[in-house]
Scaffold this active site. Sequence first.
Site, PDB file in Angstrom:
ATOM      1  N   HIS A  63      83.130  50.882   7.928  1.00  0.00           N
ATOM      2  CA  HIS A  63      83.427  49.496   8.327  1.00  0.00           C
ATOM      3  C   HIS A  63      82.201  48.857   8.952  1.00  0.00           C
ATOM      4  O   HIS A  63      81.201  49.509   9.214  1.00  0.00           O
ATOM      5  CB  HIS A  63      84.656  49.420   9.228  1.00  0.00           C
ATOM      6  CG  HIS A  63      84.486  50.025  10.590  1.00  0.00           C
ATOM      7  ND1 HIS A  63      84.268  51.361  10.786  1.00  0.00           N
ATOM      8  CD2 HIS A  63      84.497  49.469  11.837  1.00  0.00           C
ATOM      9  CE1 HIS A  63      84.166  51.617  12.084  1.00  0.00           C
ATOM     10  NE2 HIS A  63      84.299  50.478  12.753  1.00  0.00           N
TER      11      HIS A  63
ATOM     12  N   HIS B  46      81.321  47.376  11.850  1.00  0.00           N
ATOM     13  CA  HIS B  46      80.915  47.276  13.253  1.00  0.00           C
ATOM     14  C   HIS B  46      79.493  47.794  13.466  1.00  0.00           C
ATOM     15  O   HIS B  46      79.057  48.767  12.838  1.00  0.00           O
ATOM     16  CB  HIS B  46      81.899  48.016  14.160  1.00  0.00           C
ATOM     17  CG  HIS B  46      83.181  47.264  14.368  1.00  0.00           C
ATOM     18  ND1 HIS B  46      84.352  47.868  14.751  1.00  0.00           N
ATOM     19  CD2 HIS B  46      83.469  45.940  14.228  1.00  0.00           C
ATOM     20  CE1 HIS B  46      85.306  46.951  14.849  1.00  0.00           C
ATOM     21  NE2 HIS B  46      84.800  45.779  14.525  1.00  0.00           N
TER      22      HIS B  46
ATOM     23  N   ASP C 144      78.000  49.543  15.628  1.00  0.00           N
ATOM     24  CA  ASP C 144      77.750  50.952  15.970  1.00  0.00           C
ATOM     25  C   ASP C 144      78.016  51.884  14.791  1.00  0.00           C
ATOM     26  O   ASP C 144      77.977  53.106  14.940  1.00  0.00           O
ATOM     27  CB  ASP C 144      78.570  51.370  17.202  1.00  0.00           C
ATOM     28  CG  ASP C 144      80.065  51.261  16.984  1.00  0.00           C
ATOM     29  OD1 ASP C 144      80.510  50.298  16.331  1.00  0.00           O
ATOM     30  OD2 ASP C 144      80.799  52.154  17.456  1.00  0.00           O
ATOM     31  N   HIS C 145      78.266  51.318  13.614  1.00  0.00           N
ATOM     32  CA  HIS C 145      78.409  52.123  12.392  1.00  0.00           C
ATOM     33  C   HIS C 145      77.373  51.748  11.329  1.00  0.00           C
ATOM     34  O   HIS C 145      77.240  52.458  10.334  1.00  0.00           O
ATOM     35  CB  HIS C 145      79.826  51.983  11.813  1.00  0.00           C
ATOM     36  CG  HIS C 145      80.857  52.586  12.725  1.00  0.00           C
ATOM     37  ND1 HIS C 145      81.439  53.811  12.478  1.00  0.00           N
ATOM     38  CD2 HIS C 145      81.350  52.158  13.905  1.00  0.00           C
ATOM     39  CE1 HIS C 145      82.275  54.100  13.467  1.00  0.00           C
ATOM     40  NE2 HIS C 145      82.232  53.106  14.345  1.00  0.00           N
TER      41      HIS C 145
ATOM     42  N   HIS D 126      91.929  48.587  12.179  1.00  0.00           N
ATOM     43  CA  HIS D 126      90.812  48.427  13.121  1.00  0.00           C
ATOM     44  C   HIS D 126      89.981  47.219  12.696  1.00  0.00           C
ATOM     45  O   HIS D 126      89.684  46.338  13.497  1.00  0.00           O
ATOM     46  CB  HIS D 126      90.003  49.720  13.116  1.00  0.00           C
ATOM     47  CG  HIS D 126      88.801  49.705  14.012  1.00  0.00           C
ATOM     48  ND1 HIS D 126      88.887  49.675  15.381  1.00  0.00           N
ATOM     49  CD2 HIS D 126      87.466  49.724  13.724  1.00  0.00           C
ATOM     50  CE1 HIS D 126      87.652  49.679  15.896  1.00  0.00           C
ATOM     51  NE2 HIS D 126      86.779  49.709  14.908  1.00  0.00           N
TER      52      HIS D 126
ATOM     53  N   ASP E 102      86.906  54.592  12.193  1.00  0.00           N
ATOM     54  CA  ASP E 102      87.621  54.233  13.422  1.00  0.00           C
ATOM     55  C   ASP E 102      89.097  53.926  13.151  1.00  0.00           C
ATOM     56  O   ASP E 102      89.723  53.165  13.889  1.00  0.00           O
ATOM     57  CB  ASP E 102      86.954  53.021  14.096  1.00  0.00           C
ATOM     58  CG  ASP E 102      85.605  53.373  14.704  1.00  0.00           C
ATOM     59  OD1 ASP E 102      85.203  54.548  14.637  1.00  0.00           O
ATOM     60  OD2 ASP E 102      84.950  52.460  15.245  1.00  0.00           O
TER      61      ASP E 102
ATOM     62  N   HIS F  32      84.235  58.560  16.496  1.00  0.00           N
ATOM     63  CA  HIS F  32      83.891  58.640  17.924  1.00  0.00           C
ATOM     64  C   HIS F  32      84.437  59.919  18.550  1.00  0.00           C
ATOM     65  O   HIS F  32      85.476  60.437  18.133  1.00  0.00           O
ATOM     66  CB  HIS F  32      84.479  57.445  18.693  1.00  0.00           C
ATOM     67  CG  HIS F  32      83.827  56.141  18.369  1.00  0.00           C
ATOM     68  ND1 HIS F  32      82.728  55.668  19.046  1.00  0.00           N
ATOM     69  CD2 HIS F  32      84.121  55.215  17.425  1.00  0.00           C
ATOM     70  CE1 HIS F  32      82.361  54.493  18.527  1.00  0.00           C
ATOM     71  NE2 HIS F  32      83.193  54.194  17.541  1.00  0.00           N
TER      72      HIS F  32
HETATM   73 ZN    ZN Z   1      84.651  50.126  14.883  1.00  0.00          ZN
END
Ligand code: ZN
Length: 255
Positions: A56, A58, A60-61, A114, A133, A171
């Site tokens: 996805h 985001h 942090d990915h 998410h 996530d 995570h």
């Molecule tokens: Zn995420």
Amino acid sequence: MPALIEVFPCRSDNIGVLIHDPATGATAAIDAPEADPILEVLAAKNWSLTDVLVTHKHADHVEGILPLKDRYDLRVTGPGAEAGDIPGLDVAVREGDRVRVGTLEAKVIATPGHTAGHIAYWFEKDEMLFAGDTLFALGCGRLFENSPEEMWQSLQKLAALPDATRLYCGHEYTQSNARFALAVTPDDPALQKRAAAIDATRAAGKLTIPVTLGEEKATNPFLRANEPALAKAVGLENGRAADVFAALRRWKDKF
Ligand SMILES: [Zn+2]
């Protein structure tokens, strides 16, 4: 030949994953939280990165994608529904598409909840699931773009995969998820046992991933919203599973 897997910490609590196909040397990162830890593991294993499989959009990915592309001639595969938000995307995929990493093969599973375009990668033959996530060990992702009903449907799709499937998530939240799960069903012996094992793993400085889907189905409250014990825990005896799930998710948001 079965896939080789490396799992390592990235950023503050992201999990980096590399999968390597010994038959061809192809190597994929699942998401790219940041480049440096991925480059370090590649160097230590003497692997060369050929693919990034994005779950996805985001930050942090995906933040590591372009720095990795500077270093390697690699192909970035990710959710078509989020194509505009994923830097360096080469191949946009959707529910049911097949993705190859050398001779390894994954099926794309759409898991909105998410984020609306979120996807998971299921390597059926290698019995591994990369759920980003959507599904965490003992938890699930926050609902940023979809209804609880849609997330519950997505989790049901993942729960329908074989129990032996190894789950890799985005995570390392397992210890705090265990505390929440114990608040929901404090007297559950399987959960108590698992929480103690998680504490020991974390005390030893290790990641808790992977886990099996079978273990998740037995102890993850968000996969058990269709069970009477969980309905009772949120005061919704005989309630719909999706409503029980929504109540659990709201509780966790404030936990
Ligand atoms: Zn995420």
